[in-house]
Motif scaffolding. Structure first.
Motif, mmCIF file in Angstrom:
data_model
loop_
_atom_site.group_PDB
_atom_site.id
_atom_site.type_symbol
_atom_site.label_atom_id
_atom_site.label_comp_id
_atom_site.label_asym_id
_atom_site.label_seq_id
_atom_site.Cartn_x
_atom_site.Cartn_y
_atom_site.Cartn_z
ATOM 1 N N ASN A 47 0.775 -1.115 -0.054
ATOM 2 C CA ASN A 47 -0.204 0.077 -0.142
ATOM 3 C C ASN A 47 0.612 1.247 -0.262
ATOM 4 O O ASN A 47 1.648 1.213 0.902
ATOM 5 C CB ASN A 47 -0.768 -0.107 1.251
ATOM 6 C CG ASN A 47 -1.824 -0.636 0.952
ATOM 7 O OD1 ASN A 47 -3.102 -1.017 0.271
ATOM 8 N ND2 ASN A 47 -2.818 -1.635 2.120
ATOM 9 N N ARG A 48 0.617 1.865 -0.994
ATOM 10 C CA ARG A 48 1.092 3.565 -0.640
ATOM 11 C C ARG A 48 0.554 4.493 -1.422
ATOM 12 O O ARG A 48 -0.967 4.390 -2.001
ATOM 13 C CB ARG A 48 2.307 3.403 -2.299
ATOM 14 C CG ARG A 48 3.191 2.114 -2.059
ATOM 15 C CD ARG A 48 4.660 2.250 -0.917
ATOM 16 N NE ARG A 48 5.691 3.459 -0.978
ATOM 17 C CZ ARG A 48 6.473 3.419 -0.323
ATOM 18 N NH1 ARG A 48 6.153 2.266 0.873
ATOM 19 N NH2 ARG A 48 6.902 4.063 -0.294
ATOM 20 N N THR A 49 0.200 5.562 -0.869
ATOM 21 C CA THR A 49 -0.058 6.538 -1.212
ATOM 22 C C THR A 49 0.575 7.779 -2.438
ATOM 23 O O THR A 49 0.273 9.251 -2.273
ATOM 24 C CB THR A 49 -0.596 7.808 -0.041
ATOM 25 O OG1 THR A 49 0.406 7.942 0.728
ATOM 26 C CG2 THR A 49 -1.714 6.772 0.403
ATOM 27 N N PRO A 55 3.508 11.648 0.172
ATOM 28 C CA PRO A 55 4.686 10.316 0.108
ATOM 29 C C PRO A 55 4.029 9.498 1.409
ATOM 30 O O PRO A 55 3.036 9.813 2.629
ATOM 31 C CB PRO A 55 5.620 10.871 0.975
ATOM 32 C CG PRO A 55 5.288 12.012 1.534
ATOM 33 C CD PRO A 55 3.762 12.470 0.589
ATOM 34 N N THR A 56 4.926 8.247 1.658
ATOM 35 C CA THR A 56 4.575 6.944 2.153
ATOM 36 C C THR A 56 5.443 6.270 2.922
ATOM 37 O O THR A 56 6.579 6.081 2.594
ATOM 38 C CB THR A 56 4.053 5.712 1.546
ATOM 39 O OG1 THR A 56 2.566 5.715 0.929
ATOM 40 C CG2 THR A 56 3.618 4.984 2.741
ATOM 41 N N ILE A 57 6.088 6.456 4.402
ATOM 42 C CA ILE A 57 6.870 5.853 4.873
ATOM 43 C C ILE A 57 6.401 4.328 5.346
ATOM 44 O O ILE A 57 5.846 4.306 5.973
ATOM 45 C CB ILE A 57 6.795 6.511 6.305
ATOM 46 C CG1 ILE A 57 7.232 7.776 5.931
ATOM 47 C CG2 ILE A 57 7.487 5.824 7.568
ATOM 48 C CD1 ILE A 57 7.031 8.774 7.873
ATOM 49 N N PRO A 111 -7.807 8.942 -0.720
ATOM 50 C CA PRO A 111 -6.869 8.542 0.283
ATOM 51 C C PRO A 111 -7.413 9.370 2.096
ATOM 52 O O PRO A 111 -7.724 10.702 1.622
ATOM 53 C CB PRO A 111 -5.403 8.038 1.158
ATOM 54 C CG PRO A 111 -5.036 8.361 -1.040
ATOM 55 C CD PRO A 111 -5.828 8.590 -1.520
ATOM 56 N N GLY A 112 -7.512 8.647 3.669
ATOM 57 C CA GLY A 112 -7.326 9.955 4.060
ATOM 58 C C GLY A 112 -6.265 10.762 4.548
ATOM 59 O O GLY A 112 -6.759 12.038 4.648
#
Length: 255
Positions: A47-49, A55-57, A111-112
């Protein structure tokens, strides 16, 4: 500490006290003014945004994650980060027995974390304006967490859909949305069914209350203090069992 003072019904206030010399409202606004938004994913998650410019950590193996890896990036936790300070917003993915109070839905899996980023962007350059009346700062808002009824509508009730009219713009209150999302990571209203919730508040002129008690009051816990309780009715602004919006809030009598 905090609590409501409703001794004067014409001028109901929430009184807030915090450690330090700085105005607590100004401290919150200063953090948000500096903050940026990212999402967080557990070790090994796909899962990535980034698709939505958030950015996704990727967390390390064994690093705590608030709920099981979700089915889509829409409900990855969001993080507000300013320097070394971080606030996680993850109520929408809650997998415990508590209701997750996720009113938004659809929007192509938006996404939220992106909704939070959008609300924060609408506040850029307006923090000074928000200092004296933070809940009245408005902006044209195309999507939201649906926590402020002033922006929402049900097309069947309104008689038309603003989405069908290019010259109609919906005005929302992004700071209300941001603060509500943060707060719901710590406390929830009481769900009766999909379209009905109850919540409570406590107050007194004599004392202020610790956050633990304020959170319990929100869920209508029968605390031994002066309490008020409210009924929050929701509706379907679109397809049933998708997004929900607040229609009406009325005070109830506590027996």
């Amino acid at each position: 500490e905090g609590g409501f003072d409703w001794s004067n019904e014409a001028d109901v206030r929430f009184i807030l006290r915090a450690a330090g010399e700085r105005n607590p409202v100004e401290a919150v606004l200063a953090f948000l003014a500096e903050a940026h938004v990212c999402s967080a994913a557990p070790d090994g998650s796909s899962n990535r945004t980034e698709k939505w410019d958030v950015p996704t950590i990727s967390l390390a193996a064994g690093e705590p994650f608030p709920f099981p890896d979700p089915d889509s990036p829409a409900t990855l936790p969001a993080r507000l980060i300013a320097g070394e300070r971080m606030i996680e917003v993850a109520y929408w993915g809650d997998a415990t027995s508590r209701d997750n109070v996720k009113f938004w839905a659809g929007a192509g899996g938006y996404p939220g974390a992106a909704l939070l980023r959008d609300a924060l962007d609408l506040m850029r350059g307006r923090w000074e304006e928000a200092r004296d009346d933070p809940f009245s700062v408005s902006a044209v808002q195309t999507s939201s967490f649906r926590f402020d009824w002033r922006r929402d509508y049900v097309p069947l009730d309104a008689g038309f859909s603003p989405n069908e009219h290019g010259d109609v713009q919906m005005v929302g209150y992004p700071l209300v949305e941001i603060l509500a999302a943060i707060g719901l990571s710590h406390a929830r209203p009481l769900r009766i069914d999909k379209l009905l919730y109850r919540y409570g508040v406590i107050g007194t002129q004599e004392a202020l209350f610790a956050p633990l008690l304020l959170r319990a009051a929100l869920g209508c816990a029968p605390l031994p203090f002066a309490r008020r309780q409210f009924r929050m009715e929701l509706g379907w602004p679109g397809q049933e069992n998708q997004a929900r919006c607040i229609l009406e809030v009325t005070e109830e009598t506590i027996s």
